[in-house]
Design a protein around this motif. Structure first.
Motif, short mmCIF file in Angstrom:
data_model
loop_
_atom_site.label_atom_id
_atom_site.label_comp_id
_atom_site.label_asym_id
_atom_site.label_seq_id
_atom_site.Cartn_x
_atom_site.Cartn_y
_atom_site.Cartn_z
N THR A 277 -24.82 -32.29 -62.42
CA THR A 277 -25.17 -33.49 -63.16
C THR A 277 -24.45 -33.47 -64.50
OG1 THR A 277 -27.10 -32.51 -64.28
CG2 THR A 277 -27.48 -33.52 -62.11
N ARG B 140 -25.59 -34.10 -67.47
CA ARG B 140 -26.38 -33.42 -68.50
C ARG B 140 -26.23 -31.91 -68.41
NH1 ARG B 140 -32.93 -33.14 -68.72
NH2 ARG B 140 -33.20 -32.65 -70.92
N ASN C 39 -30.52 -29.24 -74.45
CA ASN C 39 -31.83 -29.50 -73.83
C ASN C 39 -32.91 -28.57 -74.34
OD1 ASN C 39 -30.34 -31.33 -72.19
ND2 ASN C 39 -29.89 -29.67 -70.75
N ASP D 167 -37.70 -32.77 -74.03
CA ASP D 167 -38.87 -33.52 -73.56
C ASP D 167 -40.05 -33.46 -74.53
OD1 ASP D 167 -39.88 -30.96 -73.25
OD2 ASP D 167 -39.89 -31.00 -71.06
N ASN E 60 -31.48 -42.03 -62.28
CA ASN E 60 -30.48 -41.59 -63.24
C ASN E 60 -31.10 -40.64 -64.25
OD1 ASN E 60 -31.42 -43.23 -65.68
ND2 ASN E 60 -31.10 -44.85 -64.16
N GLU E 61 -30.24 -39.87 -64.91
CA GLU E 61 -30.70 -38.86 -65.86
C GLU E 61 -31.40 -39.46 -67.07
OE1 GLU E 61 -28.06 -34.99 -65.91
OE2 GLU E 61 -26.81 -36.78 -66.20
N GLU E 62 -30.93 -40.62 -67.51
CA GLU E 62 -31.51 -41.24 -68.71
C GLU E 62 -32.98 -41.57 -68.50
OE1 GLU E 62 -28.58 -42.01 -67.38
OE2 GLU E 62 -27.30 -41.21 -68.98
N ASP E 63 -33.31 -42.14 -67.34
CA ASP E 63 -34.72 -42.44 -67.04
C ASP E 63 -35.54 -41.17 -66.94
OD1 ASP E 63 -34.41 -45.16 -67.06
OD2 ASP E 63 -34.23 -45.39 -64.89
N ILE F 228 -35.01 -38.28 -68.50
CA ILE F 228 -35.23 -37.74 -69.84
C ILE F 228 -36.31 -38.55 -70.57
CG2 ILE F 228 -34.19 -37.41 -72.12
CD1 ILE F 228 -31.51 -36.91 -70.60
N ALA F 229 -36.21 -39.88 -70.48
CA ALA F 229 -37.15 -40.75 -71.17
C ALA F 229 -38.58 -40.56 -70.64
CB ALA F 229 -36.73 -42.21 -71.02
#
Length: 283
Positions: free
Chosen positions: A42, A44, A74, A130, A182-185, A187-188
């Motif tokens: 990925t 990230r 991270n 996170d 996706n990675e953005e979702d 992480i959020a």
């Protein structure tokens, strides 16, 4: 690099499976050092790998550096020590050198910085993307630091994998699956739900699921295709399934209502949460 065209180069760097990632950097004497990437494929994860290779094993931080350094990766490990606590700093540096490929490490020796952070000295803080930050208060040596690193490496909201299906299917706990594409979702939603995951960790296992890779799994739980992110709670003890209304933003408040309603045995199999009617009736 197309290894069909550049066979000699790929053989030199021992590339025999595809896709493959190698990080190349100059050594102290100008030689090229090749490091094989073995992590997740990925963006990230690969960026994190490159950052750790670029940064020194441990960085001495000043006040101006601190805010940005906490967010450089991270997981960032920072020790707060007094300049005369030499043995503590030596233990921290030694441990950092051993785990440089796993974490980004830094240390602070200015006491006003520790005071401003509300920390005792010595202490070590893990800053996570996170928000699940943790503190190790002194005194400590290498064994205590090693144990601390093992603990902080695990995410309270883990990434789902079929290899660990038994963890998610334990009949002693509920399982909350967060489906993302996706990675953005991802992480959020980790930031949004980590506090809840910690609150309920003894009774609910949380997993972040790749909705593309595990599309059949999402379908089996009754999720509508291509409407992600999505949240499903499964009760392995009786196979009941509860849904968060797809298309509605997943918030900590509504998720909290959902989880408490299920745990109090006030929910029915197939119930959909996140509608105004459900939110009102669940209070």
């Amino acid at each position: 690099i197309d290894c069909d065209e550049e066979k000699e180069l790929c053989t030199k760097y021992k590339v025999n499976a595809y896709p493959a990632v190698r990080l190349l950097k100059r050594g102290n004497e100008g030689e090229v050092i090749s490091t094989r990437y073995r992590g997740k494929r990925t963006r990230r994860a690969i960026v994190s790998f490159a950052k750790k290779a670029y940064l020194p094993p441990v960085t001495h931080l000043q006040l101006a550096d601190l805010k940005n350094f906490k967010e450089v990766d991270n997981i960032v490990i920072i020790a707060y020590v007094q300049s005369d606590q030499e043995s503590v700093l030596l233990d921290f540096k030694a441990t950092a050198s051993l785990h440089h490929q796993d974490f980004v490490f830094g240390y602070v020796t200015e006491m006003p910085i520790a005071d401003a952070e509300g920390l005792k000295v010595p202490s070590i803080v893990s800053y996570k993307a996170d928000g699940d930050n943790r503190i190790l208060n002194g005194p400590f040596g290498v064994p205590e630091i090693e144990t601390f690193l093992r603990v902080v490496k695990d995410d309270i909201i883990s990434e789902f994998s079929e290899r660990y299906i038994e963890t998610y299917m334990s009949k002693s706990k509920l399982t909350a699956y967060i489906f993302v594409t996706n990675e953005e979702d991802g992480i959020a939603l980790r930031r949004t739900l980590t506090s809840l995951a910690k609150t309920f960790q003894n009774v609910i296992t949380f997993g972040l699921v790749d909705a593309v890779e595990y599309a059949p799994m999402a379908k089996s739980y009754g999720l509508i295709e291509d409407v992600f992110p999505a949240l499903v709670v499964h009760a392995p003890m009786n196979d009941n399934v509860f849904l968060y209304k797809q298309g509605k933003a997943i918030t900590a408040e509504t998720t909290d209502i959902m989880l408490r309603t299920i745990l109090q045995a006030k929910a029915t199999n197939g119930q959909v949460f996140g509608t105004e009617e459900q939110d009102h009736s669940s209070h």
